[in-house]
Design an enzyme around this catalytic site. Structure first.
Site, PDB file in Angstrom:
ATOM      1  N   TRP A 184       0.849  -1.186   0.000  1.00 15.25           N
ATOM      2  CA  TRP A 184       0.000   0.000   0.000  1.00 15.25           C
ATOM      3  C   TRP A 184       0.887   1.239   0.000  1.00 15.25           C
ATOM      4  O   TRP A 184       1.833   1.347   0.784  1.00 15.25           O
ATOM      5  CB  TRP A 184      -0.905  -0.022   1.240  1.00 15.25           C
ATOM      6  CG  TRP A 184      -1.815   1.151   1.362  1.00 15.25           C
ATOM      7  CD1 TRP A 184      -2.642   1.670   0.401  1.00 15.25           C
ATOM      8  CD2 TRP A 184      -2.004   1.984   2.518  1.00 15.25           C
ATOM      9  NE1 TRP A 184      -3.340   2.755   0.894  1.00 15.25           N
ATOM     10  CE2 TRP A 184      -2.961   2.964   2.191  1.00 15.25           C
ATOM     11  CE3 TRP A 184      -1.460   1.966   3.811  1.00 15.25           C
ATOM     12  CZ2 TRP A 184      -3.381   3.933   3.096  1.00 15.25           C
ATOM     13  CZ3 TRP A 184      -1.881   2.931   4.712  1.00 15.25           C
ATOM     14  CH2 TRP A 184      -2.825   3.901   4.351  1.00 15.25           C
ATOM     15  N   ASP A 265      -1.566  -5.389   8.646  1.00 13.75           N
ATOM     16  CA  ASP A 265      -2.504  -4.441   8.070  1.00 13.75           C
ATOM     17  C   ASP A 265      -3.737  -5.254   7.676  1.00 13.75           C
ATOM     18  O   ASP A 265      -3.715  -6.023   6.724  1.00 13.75           O
ATOM     19  CB  ASP A 265      -1.895  -3.758   6.849  1.00 13.75           C
ATOM     20  CG  ASP A 265      -2.827  -2.703   6.257  1.00 13.75           C
ATOM     21  OD1 ASP A 265      -4.019  -2.696   6.604  1.00 13.75           O
ATOM     22  OD2 ASP A 265      -2.366  -1.903   5.426  1.00 13.75           O
ATOM     23  N   LYS A 306     -13.419  -0.585   3.767  1.00 13.62           N
ATOM     24  CA  LYS A 306     -13.753  -1.480   2.667  1.00 13.62           C
ATOM     25  C   LYS A 306     -14.923  -2.401   3.006  1.00 13.62           C
ATOM     26  O   LYS A 306     -15.848  -2.555   2.221  1.00 13.62           O
ATOM     27  CB  LYS A 306     -12.530  -2.333   2.296  1.00 13.62           C
ATOM     28  CG  LYS A 306     -11.260  -1.531   1.960  1.00 13.62           C
ATOM     29  CD  LYS A 306     -11.425  -0.711   0.708  1.00 13.62           C
ATOM     30  CE  LYS A 306     -10.102  -0.136   0.218  1.00 13.62           C
ATOM     31  NZ  LYS A 306      -9.508   0.853   1.131  1.00 13.62           N
TER      32      LYS A 306
END
Length: 460
Positions: A184, A265, A306
């Site tokens: 990311w 993450d 998300k």
């Protein structure tokens, strides 16, 4: 009088020069590879332009999706006159923290039962930043040293990518400039801003478009004891490639044997489910739970952007699993000191939405049903794109599009091809060739397939 007048003018001019020079010396920032794509698309007047760079789910009509269960939860909160808008405690909404940890660690987590877990509500984008602060000046103060953060990056054997050439098994490469990074994009910035040296271990093999597992193990084995290791729990961004459960177990063994601190993450829990990598919430969290079950320490940054579509609410959690209740108590006290000067009190609305859904069994069930709807659409878009590319006879093996999981596909297109597609076809993606499958629709798949075919056949 004349002398006084000129003296006043002189003072005003000096004052003006001094005041105007403070910010006039600010230099323009170097081009950001992600922001430049966003701005280029924004400024493109073409009516059929297509942006597949953004990591956000879209409907078949190309619109952001607000889940029905989210609307229901918001309505319930609006009708509840006992709800107020007062400040939350520094560590956030207590029920939210408890339910967030349960979602990740499971109902029967021994770590939770033994009170070894610290969970605090965070701003979604700042969750990782908080955890890094625990390793930057904070961790240095606690443990007497500051270690490197090792971030997974696609790097072929003997190749030059990411932060530059990384010799096999070495940890000397630093992040350099605006080059495509295979994790990311904010990970390196967050860790660097927190004062850590960002280094890399192998993860992606561009030749096979798969996991470079042997290289990953070799590089992790060369990491210094005490280093923090960044791992994505599922649906790896940007590659869409995850280790198998057997591979995760080997990763766990080497991380523990080397005395490394894993930082997960967990932005895409359920996003794996929405591509049916495993098929349920518990399976999506298995990589994390492997590390928690062995009694060791780990940090988990969690986001509900998300999986609940709460992008604009910026709602997330940081969970720290400790070795004992006493350690957890000390860590919690330090976390509060980190939060206090940063934002003091987290926002209440997003946390209340998440809590309402996770506490209510009927809403929770509705949530999983809506997630399956998103799952079906993403799977369909992957299949449609693959078939469209095949139908055009585009050179190369494109099966990775349907093998990869999560919101993204690492297409294998190079930067030259990507820039050409933006210029000629008005299609925008990150320069490393990553596209958001969740941004596609049945209408835009042929448009993208045409552009990919043209780029592959015309641009080397």
């Amino acid at each position: 009088m004349t002398v006084l007048f000129f003296f006043q003018i002189h003072c005003r001019l000096i004052n003006h020069l001094v005041m105007s020079s403070i910010l006039s010396n600010v230099l323009p920032a170097p081009e950001d590879p992600v922001l430049s794509v966003i701005f280029a698309c924004r400024d493109d007047p073409c009516p059929v332009k297509l942006n597949v760079s953004a990591g956000a789910y879209r409907t078949e009509e190309g619109k952001p999706l607000v889940l029905e269960v989210v609307r229901k939860a918001e309505q319930q909160l609006a009708n509840d006159l006992s709800c107020d808008k007062g400040y939350l405690p520094i560590d956030g909404l207590a029920d939210f923290n408890k339910l967030s940890a349960k979602l990740t660690l499971g109902d029967d987590s021994h770590a939770v039962e033994e009170n070894r877990v610290v969970t605090i509500q965070c701003l979604s984008a700042i969750t990782g930043f908080l955890s890094v602060h625990l390793r930057a000046p904070g961790y240095a103060k606690w443990s007497g040293g500051r270690e490197a953060a090792h971030v997974n990056t696609p790097r072929g054997r003997g190749s030059n990518s990411g932060g530059g050439h990384l010799s096999r098994g070495s940890f000397t490469t630093r992040l350099r400039g605006p080059v495509p990074n295979p994790t990311w994009g904010n990970h390196p910035f967050i860790f660097t801003l927190a004062g850590l040296c960002v280094e890399y271990f192998r993860y992606y093999d561009p030749q096979t478009r798969g996991l470079d597992f042997e290289g990953m193990l070799e590089d992790l084995g060369a990491a210094p004891s005490g280093a923090i290791v960044v791992l994505q729990s599922c649906a790896h961004n940007p590659t869409g490639i995850d280790p198998t459960l057997e591979q995760w177990e080997k990763i766990r063994q080497i991380v523990r044997s080397k005395g490394l601190l894993p930082f997960f993450d967990n932005a895409y829990q359920v996003r794996c489910t929405t591509t049916f990598a495993f098929g349920n919430l518990d399976s999506d969290a298995q990589s994390v739970r492997m590390f928690v079950a062995d009694g060791g320490e780990c940090l988990i940054a969690q986001s509900f952007a998300k999986n609940m579509g709460l992008y604009g609410e910026r709602i997330g959690a940081l969970t720290i699993v400790c070795t004992s209740q006493d350690v957890a108590r000390k860590v919690h006290s330090q976390v509060l000191l980190v939060v206090r000067p940063m934002y003091l009190s987290p926002p209440i609305h997003g946390a209340s939405i998440v809590t309402t859904i996770l506490k209510n069994s009927d809403m929770y069930k509705d949530w999983t049903i809506e997630l399956k709807g998103m799952a079906d659409r993403i799977i369909s878009m992957r299949q449609q794109l693959y078939e469209a590319i095949q139908a055009r006879g585009t050179p190369g093996d494109w099966t990775h599009i349907i093998k990869q999981i999560g919101m993204f596909s690492f297409t294998g297109l190079n930067e030259k091809q990507v820039r050409w597609m933006a210029k000629e076809y008005h299609i925008y993606m990150t320069y490393d060739g990553r596209i958001s499958i969740a941004s596609l629709s049945s209408k835009t798949v042929p448009q993208l397939a045409d552009a990919i075919h043209a780029a592959v056949t015309r641009i080397a």
